[in-house]
Design an enzyme around this catalytic site. Sequence first.
Site, short mmCIF file in Angstrom:
data_model
loop_
_atom_site.label_atom_id
_atom_site.label_comp_id
_atom_site.label_asym_id
_atom_site.label_seq_id
_atom_site.Cartn_x
_atom_site.Cartn_y
_atom_site.Cartn_z
N GLU A 38 9.07 35.59 -1.57
CA GLU A 38 10.39 35.05 -1.23
C GLU A 38 11.07 34.43 -2.45
O GLU A 38 12.02 33.66 -2.30
CB GLU A 38 10.27 34.01 -0.12
CG GLU A 38 9.59 32.71 -0.50
CD GLU A 38 8.09 32.73 -0.37
OE1 GLU A 38 7.51 31.65 -0.23
OE2 GLU A 38 7.49 33.84 -0.41
N ASP B 233 11.66 41.03 6.20
CA ASP B 233 12.46 41.99 5.44
C ASP B 233 13.95 41.70 5.60
O ASP B 233 14.71 41.74 4.63
CB ASP B 233 12.16 43.41 5.90
CG ASP B 233 10.78 43.89 5.50
OD1 ASP B 233 10.13 43.19 4.70
OD2 ASP B 233 10.36 44.95 5.98
#
Length: 310
Positions: free
Chosen positions: A231, A205
């Site tokens: 991602e 995160d």
Amino acid sequence: MTDRPIADGTLRRRASSRRGLAPDFRAIVDSLQHTVVVTDAVLDPPGPTILYVNPAFTRMTGYTPDEVIGRSPRLLQGPGTDQITIRSIGAALRRGEGGIWKLMNQGRDGAPYWVELRIAPLRGAEGRVDQFVAFQRPSHPDMEWADVAGADTGRDALTGLPDRRTLLAEVQRHLQGRGAGQLCFAYLSIDHFAALTAAETSMGDAVLLGFADILSANLRRSDGLGRLGGEEFGISMPGIRPAEAQALAERLRRSIEAQPIATPAGPLATVCSIGLSMGRPGETLAELVERADSALEAARRAGGNRVVSG
């Protein structure tokens, strides 16, 4: 950008010299469940200066009034704080206006949290803005940035950026416009993301938030940034020529490479791969995105940390 610590009490004295809160106003805000912060209207750094926080502020952030009175609200900004939103807030305040924003802040323990931030100017007897009051309420990621549970606002739950559907809808609008030949779509991916963040979820995160923050700080005002999933991120670049798009993508790649991202385990160096595709007259959205995706895969196969045009 973070707040500078108090060294000699100067900021505290400046704050205490300002007009205090009216007793009836203070009684009301002391009892509120949502956070209230009152600052002066000195916007040049290191200002603005916090004059008052209510008890709910301490419950949300972990900071006591003694720790923040006389300091700037910038002390709440962390690696995931969106600098585009910060600049939008600053611009509104300099015009003497308020507004509503969604923002990720950072508590005293370093933990990030989302808030809905409402700021209003407080005017003195002559009509001049001399204070601002900010009301904050929690805006949890699992609410998807919605005031009504289950509502879809087109935002990524973690980063607050436009989600895949919203970003690609923006790209589609540009494709259908007159400037399709000067539209570039960039497909970005954090290299070796799984290996970098295998230790714990909070690492992933933090990397995603820091990555989004660096990208946001280095884009043109006209560009659109969104999270495509995992991602992977996408950028819509309207009104740009191929050479300019290549130069911008290289600047983004170098910025990521040069700025370690703050994580719970300390600064983490990251690199990214970028695939570019310039719009073509009559091309569909799927074709444009597919070419960028293929260019991204070519960049990965070549070792990553590079820009490839498709």
